[in-house]
Each structure stands twice: as structure tokens, then as C-alpha cells.
Write a protein that holds these residues in place. Structure first.
Motif, short mmCIF file in Angstrom:
data_model
loop_
_atom_site.label_atom_id
_atom_site.label_comp_id
_atom_site.label_asym_id
_atom_site.label_seq_id
_atom_site.Cartn_x
_atom_site.Cartn_y
_atom_site.Cartn_z
N GLU A 115 0.83 -1.21 0.00
CA GLU A 115 0.00 0.00 0.00
C GLU A 115 0.86 1.25 0.00
O GLU A 115 0.57 2.22 -0.70
CB GLU A 115 -0.95 -0.03 1.19
N ARG A 164 0.92 3.97 -3.01
CA ARG A 164 0.59 5.36 -2.65
C ARG A 164 1.72 6.31 -3.05
O ARG A 164 1.48 7.35 -3.66
CB ARG A 164 0.29 5.46 -1.15
N ASP A 209 1.53 9.25 -5.70
CA ASP A 209 1.78 10.62 -5.25
C ASP A 209 2.87 11.31 -6.04
O ASP A 209 2.88 12.54 -6.15
CB ASP A 209 2.13 10.65 -3.76
N ARG A 230 -4.67 1.61 -7.73
CA ARG A 230 -4.75 1.31 -6.30
C ARG A 230 -4.08 -0.03 -6.00
O ARG A 230 -3.98 -0.90 -6.87
CB ARG A 230 -6.22 1.23 -5.85
#
Length: 165
Positions: free
Chosen positions: A68, A72, A76, A85
Motif C-alpha cells: 500500500e 501510494r 503521489d 490502487r
């Protein structure tokens, strides 16, 4: 199985140390799929539920936290498409397991092509809108808890009932 999950954990930790977020994430995905496709690997390792073992569950949780974070950070920094995701990785891991299983005796490295196509698909340069939202973590968990669907070729009808052949 603990040894294989520890290898997965090491791959995720190594990927997080890579300052290049694309190389970290894509390298993790490729290395994870390679580990699973290896003849001594455990197919479906990254999509298997380990409800019966607290040790295996704890290892999977640690791996998941790293995955995760990898996704992420890649998102970002615009290293991957903005709508990618961690839950989307279920699809590449499921596909990789099946492809590796079906081709191991014929073309043992063919799984790489599928992973490379997947990796191209998460790059932001040519991202197009997706028609479906990502699964929620709870949906992924529920999908993984479902019993495997029976192969219809292995069943025969007896009256109105379907039973194993």
C-alpha cells in the motif's frame, strides 16, 4: 510457506528503499511474480488467505502495508496513473499464477509478457479513464474467501442436482 512470505516481505522492503518510485514498484511487481512463477515457488501465494495461521497472517499484513505504501508513493509522485490502487494488484497476481501454471512446461517465462503488459497499463503517460472503480479492500477480502468455483467439466447432472463427476 513462512520462508516464501519472508522472501515477499524482503522484496517489498527492498522496493521501498528505492528512491525511484517507478523502479521500486515495478521492480517489486516483477520480482514478486518471478518468485511465484519459479518452479519451487508457491502459486497463488499473494492471493491465498491464511486465516488458520496467525504467523502467516501477520506476515501478509506486513507485506500488505508495504504494498500500500509503495502504490501510494508511486501515485503521489505521478510514477503511475492517478487511479491505480493497491487492490488492482490482485488482478496481476491472479493472472500471473494462472499463466505460470499453464505455461511452465511449454514456455516457462511467458508470464513475464503479461506482467510487462500490466506494467505498461499503469503508466500515467497514456492513461485513459477506467469504466469501473477499484475494488474496496473489503471486496478483495470477500472475493478471496469465496470457495473456488467448480469446473463445469468435472460435474454431471443427476436429475435436477449437480454433483462431482
Amino acid at each position: 510457506m513462512v520462508e516464501r512470505l519472508n522472501e515477499q516481505l524482503h522484496l517489498a522492503e527492498e522496493a521501498l528503499r528505492n528512491p525511484d518510485r517507478w523502479k521500486g514498484l515495478s521492480g517489486y511487481i516483477m520480482a514478486s511474480c518471478a518468485l511465484e512463477a519459479d518452479s519451487r515457488g508457491y502459486l497463488n501465494l499473494m492471493t491465498t488467505r491464511f486465516d488458520e495461521s496467525e504467523t502467516l497472517l501477520a506476515l501478509r499484513r506486513r507485506i500488505q502495508v508495504h504494498i500500500e505504501e509503495l502504490v501510494r508513493e508511486a501515485r503521489d509522485t505521478a510514477a503511475v496513473r492517478s487511479n491505480f490502487r493497491a487492490e488492482d494488484l490482485v488482478f496481476v497476481f491472479l493472472a500471473n499464477s494462472r499463466i505460470a501454471e499453464m505455461t511452465m512446461d511449454v514456455a516457462p517465462k511467458s508470464w513475464r509478457r503479461n506482467v510487462e503488459l500490466f506494467l505498461d497499463g499503469i503508466r500515467p503517460e497514456r492513461a485513459t479513464p477506467l469504466t469501473e472503480p477499484p475494488m474496496k479492500p473489503s471486496q478483495v477480502a470477500r472475493a478471496m474467501m469465496r470457495p473456488r468455483l467448480r469446473d463445469p467439466r468435472r460435474t454431471e447432472r443427476k436429475g435436477d442436482k449437480v454433483s462431482e463427476a
